[in-house]
Motif scaffolding. Structure first.
Motif, PDB file in Angstrom:
ATOM      1  N   ARG A  45       0.629  -1.079   0.011  1.00  0.00           N
ATOM      2  CA  ARG A  45      -0.342  -0.127  -0.119  1.00  0.00           C
ATOM      3  C   ARG A  45       0.943   1.365  -0.305  1.00  0.00           C
ATOM      4  O   ARG A  45       1.261   0.934   0.923  1.00  0.00           O
ATOM      5  N   ILE A  46       0.538   2.016  -0.935  1.00  0.00           N
ATOM      6  CA  ILE A  46       1.794   3.339  -0.864  1.00  0.00           C
ATOM      7  C   ILE A  46       0.501   4.649  -0.038  1.00  0.00           C
ATOM      8  O   ILE A  46      -0.330   4.096  -0.648  1.00  0.00           O
ATOM      9  N   VAL A  47       1.437   5.170  -0.088  1.00  0.00           N
ATOM     10  CA  VAL A  47       0.718   6.566   0.888  1.00  0.00           C
ATOM     11  C   VAL A  47       1.657   7.810  -0.017  1.00  0.00           C
ATOM     12  O   VAL A  47       2.732   7.879   0.664  1.00  0.00           O
ATOM     13  N   PRO A  48       1.651   8.100  -0.392  1.00  0.00           N
ATOM     14  CA  PRO A  48       1.953   9.311  -1.258  1.00  0.00           C
ATOM     15  C   PRO A  48       1.874  10.853  -0.370  1.00  0.00           C
ATOM     16  O   PRO A  48       1.290  11.153   0.545  1.00  0.00           O
ATOM     17  N   VAL A  49       3.405  11.605   0.208  1.00  0.00           N
ATOM     18  CA  VAL A  49       3.824  12.099   1.187  1.00  0.00           C
ATOM     19  C   VAL A  49       4.583  13.176   0.317  1.00  0.00           C
ATOM     20  O   VAL A  49       5.697  12.811  -0.336  1.00  0.00           O
ATOM     21  N   HIS A  50       3.704  14.295   0.195  1.00  0.00           N
ATOM     22  CA  HIS A  50       3.999  15.499  -0.506  1.00  0.00           C
ATOM     23  C   HIS A  50       3.827  17.116   0.286  1.00  0.00           C
ATOM     24  O   HIS A  50       1.995  17.001   0.031  1.00  0.00           O
ATOM     25  N   PRO A  51       3.883  17.573  -0.086  1.00  0.00           N
ATOM     26  CA  PRO A  51       3.612  19.267   0.334  1.00  0.00           C
ATOM     27  C   PRO A  51       2.247  19.762  -0.623  1.00  0.00           C
ATOM     28  O   PRO A  51       1.265  20.267   0.413  1.00  0.00           O
ATOM     29  N   LYS A  52       2.508  19.458  -1.782  1.00  0.00           N
ATOM     30  CA  LYS A  52       0.718  19.183  -2.110  1.00  0.00           C
ATOM     31  C   LYS A  52      -0.322  19.020  -1.698  1.00  0.00           C
ATOM     32  O   LYS A  52      -1.570  18.580  -2.120  1.00  0.00           O
ATOM     33  N   ALA A  53       0.188  17.595  -1.394  1.00  0.00           N
ATOM     34  CA  ALA A  53      -1.046  16.051  -0.498  1.00  0.00           C
ATOM     35  C   ALA A  53      -1.835  15.624  -1.318  1.00  0.00           C
ATOM     36  O   ALA A  53      -3.161  15.395  -1.429  1.00  0.00           O
ATOM     37  N   GLU A  54      -1.578  15.124  -2.871  1.00  0.00           N
ATOM     38  CA  GLU A  54      -2.070  14.678  -3.681  1.00  0.00           C
ATOM     39  C   GLU A  54      -2.649  13.748  -3.609  1.00  0.00           C
ATOM     40  O   GLU A  54      -2.029  12.488  -3.175  1.00  0.00           O
ATOM     41  N   SER A  55      -3.780  12.764  -4.294  1.00  0.00           N
ATOM     42  CA  SER A  55      -4.283  11.343  -3.890  1.00  0.00           C
ATOM     43  C   SER A  55      -2.967  11.048  -5.426  1.00  0.00           C
ATOM     44  O   SER A  55      -3.072  11.324  -6.720  1.00  0.00           O
ATOM     45  N   VAL A  56      -2.706   9.954  -5.243  1.00  0.00           N
ATOM     46  CA  VAL A  56      -1.986   9.064  -6.295  1.00  0.00           C
ATOM     47  C   VAL A  56      -2.046   8.074  -6.077  1.00  0.00           C
ATOM     48  O   VAL A  56      -2.290   7.341  -5.348  1.00  0.00           O
ATOM     49  N   HIS A  57      -2.511   7.303  -7.182  1.00  0.00           N
ATOM     50  CA  HIS A  57      -2.949   5.401  -7.134  1.00  0.00           C
ATOM     51  C   HIS A  57      -3.448   5.343  -6.618  1.00  0.00           C
ATOM     52  O   HIS A  57      -3.841   3.893  -6.178  1.00  0.00           O
ATOM     53  N   GLY A  58      -4.794   5.800  -6.758  1.00  0.00           N
ATOM     54  CA  GLY A  58      -6.143   6.061  -5.282  1.00  0.00           C
ATOM     55  C   GLY A  58      -6.008   5.889  -4.381  1.00  0.00           C
ATOM     56  O   GLY A  58      -6.605   5.400  -3.242  1.00  0.00           O
ATOM     57  N   GLU A  59      -4.463   6.578  -3.621  1.00  0.00           N
ATOM     58  CA  GLU A  59      -4.820   6.633  -2.416  1.00  0.00           C
ATOM     59  C   GLU A  59      -4.032   8.887  -2.048  1.00  0.00           C
ATOM     60  O   GLU A  59      -3.693   9.059  -2.426  1.00  0.00           O
TER      61      GLU A  59
END
Length: 138
Positions: A45-59
């Motif tokens: 399970r991937i959890v995107p961590v980025h200042p923009k807090a975008e959803s990626v790959h449905g997460e």
């Protein structure tokens, strides 16, 4: 060593399957996007961590590791080496089990701190390269 094969195998096969990917955005041209896709194919399970807090790959994405409201097992770091130590320190702070610095990302002092805190640590490697070497996807 930063590329200890036992540490690589432990992270990929023995630790939990929730991976926070620091630096992951919706930009398909970035390496983090493709690596996250490979991790998903192998059951992570991937959890995107980025200042923009975008959803990626449905997460859902989060602006920082500390903002993630659930347990993270591995923190995969896709930021410049001079920023990676802060991500490793934050991984320790949230109770992650391991930190993985991507190809080209090195911070020996952060590696020592992270390992001293009891986490498994790998630097300058890519799980998308290493995981297929372990055998077929689950």
């Amino acid at each position: 060593m930063h590329d200890d094969q036992a540490a690589i195998r432990r992270i990929l096969t023995e630790l939990g399957d929730t991976w926070a990917v620091v630096g992951l955005s919706s930009n398909r041209r970035r390496a983090a996007y493709g690596v996250a896709e490979v991790l998903r194919r192998y059951g992570k399970r991937i959890v995107p961590v980025h200042p923009k807090a975008e959803s990626v790959h449905g997460e859902a994405g989060y602006p920082s590791l500390g903002a993630i409201p659930f347990q993270v097992d591995v923190v995969d770091v896709f930021v410049r080496s001079e920023l990676a130590g802060a991500a490793a320190d934050e991984a320790v702070g949230i109770g992650a089990e391991a930190v993985w610095f991507q190809l080209g990302v090195r911070d020996d002092a952060a590696c020592r701190r992270t390992r001293a805190a009891g986490l498994t640590m790998v630097m300058d490697r890519c799980p998308a390269i290493e995981i297929p070497r372990l055998g077929p996807a689950r």
